[in-house]
Design a protein around this motif. Sequence first.
Motif, PDB file in Angstrom:
ATOM      1  N   MET A 167       0.824  -1.188   0.000  1.00  0.00           N
ATOM      2  CA  MET A 167       0.000   0.000   0.000  1.00  0.00           C
ATOM      3  C   MET A 167       0.875   1.261   0.000  1.00  0.00           C
ATOM      4  N   VAL A 168       1.947   1.231   0.804  1.00  0.00           N
ATOM      5  CA  VAL A 168       2.835   2.395   0.861  1.00  0.00           C
ATOM      6  C   VAL A 168       3.429   2.678  -0.518  1.00  0.00           C
ATOM      7  N   TRP A 169       3.875   1.629  -1.202  1.00  0.00           N
ATOM      8  CA  TRP A 169       4.471   1.807  -2.534  1.00  0.00           C
ATOM      9  C   TRP A 169       3.479   2.435  -3.511  1.00  0.00           C
ATOM     10  N   THR A 170       2.255   1.944  -3.500  1.00  0.00           N
ATOM     11  CA  THR A 170       1.241   2.468  -4.419  1.00  0.00           C
ATOM     12  C   THR A 170       0.975   3.936  -4.154  1.00  0.00           C
ATOM     13  N   LEU A 171       0.778   4.285  -2.895  1.00  0.00           N
ATOM     14  CA  LEU A 171       0.529   5.673  -2.530  1.00  0.00           C
ATOM     15  C   LEU A 171       1.746   6.550  -2.843  1.00  0.00           C
ATOM     16  N   PHE A 172       2.932   6.018  -2.613  1.00  0.00           N
ATOM     17  CA  PHE A 172       4.178   6.706  -2.942  1.00  0.00           C
ATOM     18  C   PHE A 172       4.192   7.071  -4.425  1.00  0.00           C
ATOM     19  N   TYR A 173       3.895   6.090  -5.284  1.00  0.00           N
ATOM     20  CA  TYR A 173       3.937   6.344  -6.721  1.00  0.00           C
ATOM     21  C   TYR A 173       2.860   7.315  -7.179  1.00  0.00           C
TER      22      TYR A 173
ATOM     23  N   ARG B  96       0.766   7.695   6.925  1.00  0.00           N
ATOM     24  CA  ARG B  96      -0.069   7.028   7.939  1.00  0.00           C
ATOM     25  C   ARG B  96       0.079   5.506   7.878  1.00  0.00           C
ATOM     26  N   VAL B  97       0.031   4.964   6.693  1.00  0.00           N
ATOM     27  CA  VAL B  97       0.156   3.515   6.532  1.00  0.00           C
ATOM     28  C   VAL B  97       1.557   3.053   6.932  1.00  0.00           C
ATOM     29  N   ALA B  98       2.571   3.777   6.495  1.00  0.00           N
ATOM     30  CA  ALA B  98       3.960   3.399   6.792  1.00  0.00           C
ATOM     31  C   ALA B  98       4.216   3.371   8.290  1.00  0.00           C
ATOM     32  N   GLU B  99       3.635   4.309   9.013  1.00  0.00           N
ATOM     33  CA  GLU B  99       3.851   4.349  10.458  1.00  0.00           C
ATOM     34  C   GLU B  99       3.309   3.103  11.148  1.00  0.00           C
ATOM     35  N   THR B 100       2.300   2.482  10.594  1.00  0.00           N
ATOM     36  CA  THR B 100       1.751   1.267  11.214  1.00  0.00           C
ATOM     37  C   THR B 100       2.639   0.054  10.989  1.00  0.00           C
ATOM     38  N   THR B 101       3.548   0.147  10.031  1.00  0.00           N
ATOM     39  CA  THR B 101       4.397  -1.002   9.709  1.00  0.00           C
ATOM     40  C   THR B 101       5.678  -1.050  10.525  1.00  0.00           C
TER      41      THR B 101
ATOM     42  N   ARG C 218       8.691   3.818   5.816  1.00  0.00           N
ATOM     43  CA  ARG C 218       8.581   5.125   6.461  1.00  0.00           C
ATOM     44  C   ARG C 218       9.421   6.167   5.720  1.00  0.00           C
ATOM     45  N   SER C 219      10.583   5.758   5.243  1.00  0.00           N
ATOM     46  CA  SER C 219      11.447   6.652   4.484  1.00  0.00           C
ATOM     47  C   SER C 219      10.789   7.071   3.176  1.00  0.00           C
ATOM     48  N   MET C 220      10.280   6.113   2.448  1.00  0.00           N
ATOM     49  CA  MET C 220       9.662   6.415   1.156  1.00  0.00           C
ATOM     50  C   MET C 220       8.440   7.312   1.313  1.00  0.00           C
ATOM     51  N   ALA C 221       7.656   7.055   2.337  1.00  0.00           N
ATOM     52  CA  ALA C 221       6.465   7.872   2.569  1.00  0.00           C
ATOM     53  C   ALA C 221       6.855   9.322   2.849  1.00  0.00           C
TER      54      ALA C 221
END
Length: 83
Positions: free
Chosen positions: A1-7, A30-35, A41-44
């Motif tokens: 999910m993080v990757w998709t939102l990142f792109y 928000r999603v990255a913080e849960t992981t 977290r860096s990419m987000a």
Amino acid sequence: MVWTLFYVAICHAALRTPEEGLPAAQESVRVAETTANPTARSMARYALGLVLKKSEPGRALALFDEAAELAASAQNFWWHASR
């Protein structure tokens, strides 16, 4: 999910419509913080910084610094190559 939102976010930044990518970048954080995954977290943070680069340059720089620190903590040097 993080990757998709990142792109989604970085594509809007590349298309010069960063304001349209802002919701995706914020959700990515928000999603990255849960992981608790430093790479996610860096990419987000990078994505959020990218869409805020023009409107909030100071905040963007802080996000880029956080992104670099998180990436380095996981020995992920992708971030340094993308600067």
